[in-house]
Every structure is written in C-alpha cells, then in structure tokens.
Design a protein around this motif. Sequence first.
Motif, short mmCIF file in Angstrom:
data_model
loop_
_atom_site.label_atom_id
_atom_site.label_comp_id
_atom_site.label_asym_id
_atom_site.label_seq_id
_atom_site.Cartn_x
_atom_site.Cartn_y
_atom_site.Cartn_z
N LYS A 78 18.55 29.51 43.60
CA LYS A 78 17.30 29.49 43.12
C LYS A 78 16.81 29.01 42.30
CE LYS A 78 16.00 34.14 40.18
NZ LYS A 78 16.44 34.95 40.21
N PRO A 79 17.75 28.86 41.25
CA PRO A 79 16.78 27.64 40.05
C PRO A 79 16.25 26.42 40.44
CG PRO A 79 19.50 27.46 39.62
CD PRO A 79 19.00 28.42 40.72
N LYS A 80 16.82 25.53 42.21
CA LYS A 80 16.30 24.71 42.70
C LYS A 80 14.94 25.21 42.78
CE LYS A 80 16.60 22.75 46.05
NZ LYS A 80 17.27 22.30 47.06
N ALA A 81 14.71 25.73 43.75
CA ALA A 81 13.53 26.70 44.50
C ALA A 81 12.51 27.22 43.59
CB ALA A 81 13.93 27.77 45.05
N CYS A 82 12.67 26.85 41.95
CA CYS A 82 12.36 27.54 40.90
C CYS A 82 11.05 26.97 40.11
CB CYS A 82 12.63 28.56 39.28
SG CYS A 82 13.11 30.05 40.22
N ASN A 83 12.41 25.54 39.51
CA ASN A 83 11.81 24.54 39.42
C ASN A 83 11.11 23.41 40.77
OD1 ASN A 83 13.82 24.85 37.23
ND2 ASN A 83 15.66 23.43 38.59
N ALA A 96 13.83 22.94 32.20
CA ALA A 96 13.06 23.89 33.70
C ALA A 96 14.71 24.93 33.39
CB ALA A 96 13.22 24.49 34.87
N TRP A 97 15.14 24.77 34.55
CA TRP A 97 16.33 25.35 35.07
C TRP A 97 17.80 24.78 35.01
CZ3 TRP A 97 11.50 27.99 36.31
CH2 TRP A 97 10.90 28.88 35.28
N ASP A 98 18.85 24.70 35.23
CA ASP A 98 20.01 24.19 36.04
C ASP A 98 20.39 24.42 37.01
OD1 ASP A 98 22.41 22.37 36.36
OD2 ASP A 98 23.23 22.90 34.67
N PRO A 99 19.55 23.15 38.10
CA PRO A 99 19.95 24.06 39.29
C PRO A 99 21.48 24.05 40.10
CG PRO A 99 19.23 21.33 39.34
CD PRO A 99 19.19 22.07 38.08
N PHE A 100 22.38 23.32 39.34
CA PHE A 100 23.78 23.58 39.71
C PHE A 100 24.39 24.99 39.04
CE2 PHE A 100 22.43 18.62 39.88
CZ PHE A 100 22.97 18.98 41.49
N ASN A 101 23.85 25.66 38.35
CA ASN A 101 24.21 26.34 37.18
C ASN A 101 23.56 27.79 38.08
OD1 ASN A 101 25.17 28.62 35.53
ND2 ASN A 101 25.25 27.61 34.25
N VAL A 102 25.07 28.35 38.76
CA VAL A 102 23.81 29.41 39.54
C VAL A 102 23.89 31.24 38.74
CG1 VAL A 102 25.68 29.10 41.67
CG2 VAL A 102 27.25 30.64 40.01
N THR A 103 24.30 30.62 37.05
CA THR A 103 23.35 32.11 37.02
C THR A 103 22.67 31.23 35.33
OG1 THR A 103 26.16 33.14 37.16
CG2 THR A 103 24.24 34.26 35.21
N GLU A 104 21.48 30.76 36.49
CA GLU A 104 20.82 29.63 35.56
C GLU A 104 20.55 30.30 34.44
OE1 GLU A 104 18.73 32.48 38.09
OE2 GLU A 104 20.63 31.26 38.26
#
Length: 710
Positions: A411-416, A517-525
């Motif tokens: 999800k964070p990669k998509a948000c980025n 923005a968000w860390d794409p590798f963190n699953v609770t970004e």
Amino acid sequence: MTTSIHRTGSRRLTDGLESAAATLLPEGICRTFRVMPYASQDGEVLVAAADADDEITLQVVSERIDAPVVLVRHTANEIVAAIDETYPPVEDELETVEERRTRVQMAQMLTRSGLITNEQLQDAMLQHARSGDALGEILVANSAISEDILVAALSEIHQMQRVGLRDFTPDMEVARRLPEPIAQRHQVLPVADADGTLLVAVQRPMDAELLEEVEEAVQQPVRQLLANRVDLDELIQKVHGDHYSELATSFLMENAPEISAHKVFSTGQKVVGIGFLVLVAVFMVVSPMNTLIALVGLASAIYLVVSVYKFRLTLRALGTHLEIEATPEEIAALDERTLPIYTILVPLYKEGNIVKRLVRDMNALDYPRTRLDVKLLCEEDDVETIDMIKSMELPPHFHCVVVPDSLPKTKPKACNFGLQVARGKYCVIFDAEDRPDPDQLKKAIIAFRQTADNVACVQGKLNHFNQDQNLLTAWFANEYSMHFELVLPAMGAAEQPIPLGGTSNHFKTSILRELGAWDPFNVTEDADLGIRLHREGYRTAMIDSTTLEEANSSVPNWIRQRSRWNKGYYQTWLVHMRNPIGLIAKIGLKDFISFNLTMGSAYVLLMNPIFWSLTTLFVFTQASFIQALFPGLVFYVASAMLFVGNFVFIYLNLAGSLQRGEFGITRTALLSPLYWGLMSWAAWKGFLQLFTNPFYWEKTEHGLDEEEVH
C-alpha cells in the motif's frame, strides 16, 4: 411569496443603495447573475438585473430574498459598479472578461442544443457563484455532461483543434521533451513534431503565460490541441510511469537509508541481538534458575510500565475533548473560492466489488467536486478493479492510477506512486470501504489554518460501521474507540510522536514529498511516517471528525490484518532504534520514552502466551519450579502486572466506548482478555514473518454488503 418582473421602476439604482437591501444577496450570486438589490418600495425589494426576463435569475433571486421581488432592468456597468461598492473586489478572485464570455457562451451552447436542462444550469451557476470555478468543469463534475462534450464545446468557443488520445501510442522521445514537472503540474504533453512546431495535448486552453513557459521549456513553437482530460492523464502516467515507480520504491531507501525498512536488522542490531542471546545462554548454563527469574522480572516490569503509561494517557483524555474542533458556523463561513485542491489517495487491490460504494461516499463529501483530485490507485495486475473503474466512466475528478507491477507490492508504494501525480495542496488517504464524515476535508483545512506551521498532519478518528455484527467486530470497535478517542488525542495534546492511523490522515503535500512520503518496505507505513514527521520537527494534531471503516468480522481475516500491523510496529521500532542516541538527540528523552512505550508495546503481546502458559500449568500442577520463578519482589511485580495489566486493558476498552457514546457494546469490553489472546496470536505470526517474509503484505478482504451489516 409573490414575485414579479418589472422593467422600469419608479426608483432606480442610480438613486442610491439602501444599506439594508444591498446585502440581501451574497456577492457570488450578485456577480454571477449580474443582479443587485438596492431598495425596498411598497413592501417589495427592487433588484437591478442585467437580464430582467431571465427565469433562472428570477428564481434564484426570489428564493433568497424573504419578500416579493421586482427585477428592474439596468445596464451591466451600473450593476457591477454597485456590486463593487458593496463588496470591494479582490482582484485574484474576480472573473475575467474572457472567463465570463466563455461561461455565457458555454451556457447558451449547451442549453440551446438541449444537452443540459435549466435545472442543471441553475444548479451549476449557483455552484459557480460559491466557488468561482468554470461552469463547464462544474457540469462535468456533476455528471450533467461528459468530458468529451465539454472538450467539444471548448473547441468550438476557442476555435481549437481536438486530438483523441484513447488509443494513441506516444513517441517517447517527443513526449518527454517537456520536463515531467511541467507536464504533470499543467497536464500538458507533446504528441507530435510537425515541421518544427511541437503539437501538445492540453486539457484546457493554456493562457499566454503558461504557453510561454512551455515554449521556453521545449525551445520551439507550440500549437495546442484540446484533449479529453481523463485520456491525457492516463497518457502522462504511461509516459512517465517508470520514473514515478522508481521514486515510489527507492526515494527513501536512497536518500535516507538509515530510516528505511528495506533492511530489517542493522549490523549493530544483529550484533546486539546475537550478543544478548549468547549472554543469556551462558547465564542459563551457569545459573539457569536465577537467569529465568531475572528474565521474568524484567518482562513483568516492562509489562507494568506499558500498562501504567497507557492508563495515564487515558486518564488525561477521559471526559475532555483534546481534538481540534470546528464548529458548524466556522465550516459554513469558509469561502469556497479560497478552498484549495484536495487530493484523496485511495489504494485499491482486488476491490472492484466496492468501487461503486466508494464513489458514492467520495461524492458525499461536502467539498466542491471541481476542487477534488481523487486518485484510485490500482495495481497493474488487478485487471478486474481497473476494468470496473473504467466501465463507470467517472467524471474527471476521479483518476484511475495504474501502479506498475513491481516489488514490494505494498500500500505505501502505491500511495507514493499516487503522490507523484497528486495536484492538491493537501492530501488524505482513505481506504476503499471508508465512510468519512462529509465535512472532514473542511475540518482539516480549518485545523491547518488554526495550528502552527509545523503541524504537517491532522489525523481524523477511526471507528466501525458494523460494530454490532458479532463479538469480534464489537471488540474491534472498543479498541478503536480507546485508541482514537483517548490515547491518540492525549498524545497529540502532549505533542508526543503519534503513530498515525491507516486512513484519514491529512497532510500538507509539500512536506510529505519533502520527507519522501511513505516507506514502501514498511507494512505499517502510517505509524512509521508519524514518527518520521516527529523526528524532523513536525507535529500531528487530532481533529474531531470520524471515518467509519469495516471491522473484520472473520477471525482468519482479522489475524491477517493484525499480524501485518504488528510486523510493521516491529519494523518501525527496529528502524528508529538503529541509533538510540541519535534518536534522543532528535526528539528528546521524553519523546524517546513515549516512542518506546508505544511502538515497543507490540513486543509485550509476545509475552502473553508465556505468562498464561505458566499460570495455567501452575494451577493444574502446582509445579514448584514455576513458584520458584516468582520470589519476593518478582512475585509482587508479576502480581501487579496480572491485576493492573488486565484491569487497564478492560478499563481502556470500556472508557473508549463510553467516551464515544457507544453504550451498546461496552459490555463486550468485559470479555476483552479473550480479544487479547487473539492479539497475541497475531503478534507472534507477525514476529515470525519478520524473519521469514518481512515485506509481505497480507491482504485484508473488504466489501461486506450493507444489508449484511444492518
């Protein structure tokens, strides 16, 4: 109320304005419809009108003045002068002559051709009066006309050629001549080079200043071609998608690797962790019982401190409102002409079944649709959801953003990726099943205007719309009430680092980009981003607005979601504890302790099964070695942990629901120790995945039918 139309009144606007009459209509109505109330005569209100025969003008005016109305014909210049006298003009907010000409031509063209009704035109004109947005954009946003019809009308008005881009294959060398920031910001894309003149597709005609900027950037003459905004948006994504994908995945990892979760454990953490295990093993050989007693005592103390910390936060928030509140009067007073574009990021994956409900809930937001920028973020391999969105032919404030298929698929990669194409001054994340309060965006804007410049995020409260479905959803709602009604408001008021919720966090877009923005590798970004904001000197505030989500009603589905959350908490703690001394220097000792008691509390859940097993085994066997593990002080600490910890957990869940006024589910909080067992199960699953599959995003299924909920 009776109304009439009169062309030659005994009293004229030029005789002067009566102050009581002059302000009977708001400025936007006056300027849009070229009307001006100026006097009361024989129980009637005289209103100067440039077109005294127009039925729409008569209806709009009579509905807003609580007295019989007489429209009196005057020249447009006389009316504009009276409006400027009553409402001194603000230059940047005034409609230009060209804009007004386009609006009038648009209205005439669409009504004469029967493409819109008088009712649709009146509604759009009233929205224009409030927001100042272009009439055509309002009609498209309201689905009164299609984007193609608007492009055709603009082509006729401005005598510009159109270009179809739906099946267009771009020449990448030509398409990338215009720098990506300009192409994305202004929605302009080169499509062909015709004998030295660059043909560029534009969503709307460029003004002279923008045309000059584009020609300077490409170093050649430019000719504009009008294009469908949705098709142009998709083409720009296709041309620059690889660039966006690279930024979405690697920006944080390359620019701030020390706070990226792409490495689970740092070298120092591996050395400390292995060293600790070796030391424990040595002591176990030398003095096993004393070693076990020390470990039990340490675990009990940590457990007790975490419980007391949360209890203290709750007491501070209980019975108070620490969130930023916006009154109905403040919301009503917002001038829609000053509202910025607001980007809404909605990550979707395998959720085509709830897209229609999502669109309904986004359109229910009390915000001008022409100022909304809704990014529906779809993974490239999710063909079903993409096809569903495209089949709905949504108005252009909805954008289908296709995220290229690459790892990590999170999800964070998509948000980025979505953030790269975001147009808003502010942005917010909503999940597909979210139902935010209709006025939440306006409340967030008021909060940003009222708080200090270093407030980069305002967090809305989360709860559930299906809390009464079963015991699990009631427990989930109790927990959310505790977390978002008590714990987070108390942390926000104390300016402590806040682990953000998964949705309804509103950001200043520029600061979000600045931080990577968000860390794409963190699953609770979301939790990680809250800490990173705090590290850089920014703060988060809570607002008194709620978004309702769908609570998981199935235990396996709940476990998948919660194990991912816990894994992300472990990741976040590990990332920011790579350099504890540096973290203290950044945020201070007090906030350092708060961070550890918040993020580190996920590790406490791992202890539950161990202590429960020891307690159960002792009850049934009276084993002496278990009794020996709790001598003297350790026994008292463990006893305090047993009673205080369980009391605090039950109390917090009760208090949260009581604070929110959800009295129907408070009784389920008495059974929350059973819920704690599920939390420990999920915590262990997430902990083990930290070693086996740290970046795997466990999908949570959504899409419960509303009939099932109610």
